[in-house]
Structures are given as structure tokens and as C-alpha cells.
Design an enzyme around this catalytic site. Structure first.
Site, PDB file in Angstrom:
ATOM      1  N   ASP A 117       0.913  -1.270  -0.218  1.00  0.00           N
ATOM      2  CA  ASP A 117      -0.104   0.002  -0.057  1.00  0.00           C
ATOM      3  C   ASP A 117       0.926   1.221  -0.029  1.00  0.00           C
ATOM      4  OD1 ASP A 117      -2.210  -1.507   0.027  1.00  0.00           O
ATOM      5  OD2 ASP A 117      -2.440  -1.552   2.080  1.00  0.00           O
ATOM      6  N   TYR A 142       6.776  -8.410   8.638  1.00  0.00           N
ATOM      7  CA  TYR A 142       6.351  -7.103   8.698  1.00  0.00           C
ATOM      8  C   TYR A 142       6.715  -6.612  10.246  1.00  0.00           C
ATOM      9  CZ  TYR A 142       3.356  -8.026   4.766  1.00  0.00           C
ATOM     10  OH  TYR A 142       2.885  -8.260   3.431  1.00  0.00           O
ATOM     11  N   ASP A 145      -6.636   1.678   8.323  1.00  0.00           N
ATOM     12  CA  ASP A 145      -5.326   2.207   8.514  1.00  0.00           C
ATOM     13  C   ASP A 145      -5.252   3.715   8.461  1.00  0.00           C
ATOM     14  OD1 ASP A 145      -5.959   3.311   5.888  1.00  0.00           O
ATOM     15  OD2 ASP A 145      -4.535   1.942   4.804  1.00  0.00           O
ATOM     16  N   ARG A 166      -3.608  -5.292   8.366  1.00  0.00           N
ATOM     17  CA  ARG A 166      -4.664  -4.292   8.833  1.00  0.00           C
ATOM     18  C   ARG A 166      -5.489  -5.046   9.412  1.00  0.00           C
ATOM     19  NH1 ARG A 166      -7.111  -1.519   3.912  1.00  0.00           N
ATOM     20  NH2 ARG A 166      -5.928  -3.207   2.651  1.00  0.00           N
TER      21      ARG A 166
END
Length: 292
Positions: free
Chosen positions: A38, A66, A80, A176
Site C-alpha cells: 500500500d 512485517y 489504516d 490491517r
């Protein structure tokens, strides 16, 4: 120029933006990427260059690592930082202890089903989920099978009601959604404030290069850390073919071999790498050929 270059994507760029920039900077026609990030996320984005685009099918199922920043107390429609606040809820400070957070994390280790965010690019009936969301249309969200291998607590920021953690997970995991689920287990709501992809398969952020660093090498691109196809398959065994069999291999003819089933690096009599082959049932089949 053929192979893979690991880009450390900065905020504000889409994966498509990075592809376009690399294509322009390196002046190559074929450039692609694997594993979309993203615009708000940063970190490892493998970019395939030239003949390296043929490696795409070998890079789609890699596990990932991550580091995420979870902001507690607010829920956003996109899950987000870019979304609108749709709910607020008090964060009880007594739940934000190292012991309790680590206990909550353990609930997410292992194989499980996950519902992706409505603002995502997954397609349902030919349309991406975010297209339904933007039009206010209701759609049944698909459930995905994922696996969380490990979650490590990095930092608790009590002043900002934030938790920073590192997660190792399978392909298809939405961080997310994981952030929202962790917040729920902590008896509140939350969203993913920041995301850094540290690893994709064997590619690590420590070996990544920024777009600015690529641009700074424009006078001598030979110094760029490009992973060649031969290097990518360096752990695979080697098969050397004579001139006659090289021609047959390049033309797609199946060759009888005694080696075990698997992927092999193929070389000609002079020791020059010519591509990748796969053996199945003692038949060597052409997979990827390097154009000279």
C-alpha cells in the site's frame, strides 16, 4: 539488464509507481513486481527486470515479515491511517502490560481464517472490494486461510496508546485485519498506523535499495545490487548439456535424465548458464530460458 532488484519502497508511492520509476531510470521495457505494498506502507518490494520477469511464478507464495504500529482507541473505515474515524473506545491502561500483550499475541499463532479489510484489492464477482466500499455497497467478504508463524512485541507506547510488533506470516495475511483483531482482544478498537515490510522470502530490507539510490547510480548501473536468475537459483543443482541437447532443450523437447525430480540450473558445454529446467518422472522440461 535482467534479474531482481530489491527496492525499499518509501511512503507515498504505489507499487505501480515504483515499477514505472525503475523502468524509466534503467530504460528497460519489461519491469514488474511481486507482492503489492500500500502507498502508506514501506519496505521490501522485489522488482523484476527484463528476463527476470519470468521469475514471477517463483515469488508469489513467499512468507513475509512485517513490523506494524497498532494505534489503539480509534477504528477507521480503511483499517489504516488514511481512513476516516468510525468509532472511538477507551483504552484501559492495565491491559497494556508486556505480559498481557504477549498473552494476546499467542492467540494468533498458527493456521486460521482471516477476513480481509473491505478496502482491499481482492476481487469479488469481478470487482475489487474497495470499489464496493467507495460506493457504499454491501458485499460478502471472502474468508482466507492464513498462518501466523510468530508475533514479537517490540515496543509499548503508553502515552500514544500504540503497540509496535513484528509478525512473520504466510502469503495473503492482511496486517490491517490482524491489528483490528488484536485491538479487539485488548478490549478496545484500533487501526494499523504504520507498516514496514522487513522480509519477502529470502529478500531482506537490509539488502534493499531506495529509488534515490538507484538514481544516484545512473552513470554506472553495473554497480546496482541486481540478483541474476542464476544467482536466484544458486542452491539448485546443476546440469550441463552438450550442444545437441542444448538445442533440443531450447526448443522445448523433453530430455530423458536420471536425476531426481526438481528444479535445476542448466548450462551448455562451455559452462554458460542458459536457463532453468524441471525434471519430473525422469524427463527434463524447459522452464525458463535466458535470451542472449
Amino acid at each position: 539488464m535482467d534479474g531482481i532488484i530489491i527496492v525499499n519502497k518509501e511512503k507515498g508511492y504505489t507499487s505501480h509507481d515504483i515499477v514505472a520509476k525503475v523502468k524509466k531510470l534503467l530504460n528497460v521495457k519489461k519491469v514488474g513486481h511481486t507482492g503489492t505494498l500500500d502507498p502508506n506502507a514501506t519496505g521490501v518490494l522485489p522488482i523484476l527486470i527484463g528476463e527476470g520477469t519470468k521469475l514471477s511464478s517463483y515469488l508469489t507464495n513467499h512468507d513475509k515479515t512485517y513490523q506494524a504500529t497498532l494505534k489503539l482507541g480509534e477504528k477507521r473505515d480503511t483499517a489504516d491511517v488514511e481512513g476516516n474515524v468510525i468509532e472511538t473506545k477507551k483504552v484501559e491502561q492495565e491491559v497494556l502490560t508486556e505480559e498481557n500483550i504477549k498473552f494476546v499475541f499467542q492467540n494468533f499463532i498458527g493456521k486460521q481464517e482471516q477476513t480481509p479489510p473491505i478496502y482491499s484489492a481482492i476481487k469479488v464477482q469481478g470487482k475489487k472490494l474497495y470499489e464496493y466500499a467507495r460506493k457504499g455497497l454491501k458485499v460478502e467478504l471472502p474468508v482466507r486461510n492464513i498462518e501466523i508463524y510468530d508475533i514479537k512485541l517490540d515496543l509499548i507506547n503508553l502515552q500514544e496508546n500504540e503497540i509496535i510488533f513484528t509478525v512473520k506470516c504466510s502469503k495473503g495475511t492482511y496486517i490491517r485485519s490482524l491489528c483490528e483483531e488484536i485491538a479487539e482482544k485488548l478490549c478496545t478498537v484500533g487501526y494499523m498506523k504504520e507498516l514496514v515490510r522487513k522480509q519477502v522470502g529470502e529478500f531482506y530490507i537490509e539488502n534493499a535499495i531506495t529509488i534515490n539510490e538507484i538514481e544516484n547510480q545512473k552513470n554506472d548501473f553495473s554497480k546496482l545490487p541486481i540478483i541474476t536468475m542464476e544467482e536466484f537459483f544458486r542452491e539448485k543443482s546443476k546440469i550441463q548439456l552438450n550442444e545437441k541437447k542444448v538445442i533440443l532443450f531450447l526448443n522445448g523437447v523433453l530430455l530423458t535424465r536420471n536425476e531426481k525430480d526438481g528444479i535445476y540450473r542448466i548450462y551448455n558445454e562451455k559452462g554458460i548458464f542458459i536457463g532453468i529446467g524441471q525434471i519430473k518422472d525422469h524427463k527434463l522440461k524447459r522452464e525458463i530460458v535466458i535470451k542472449k
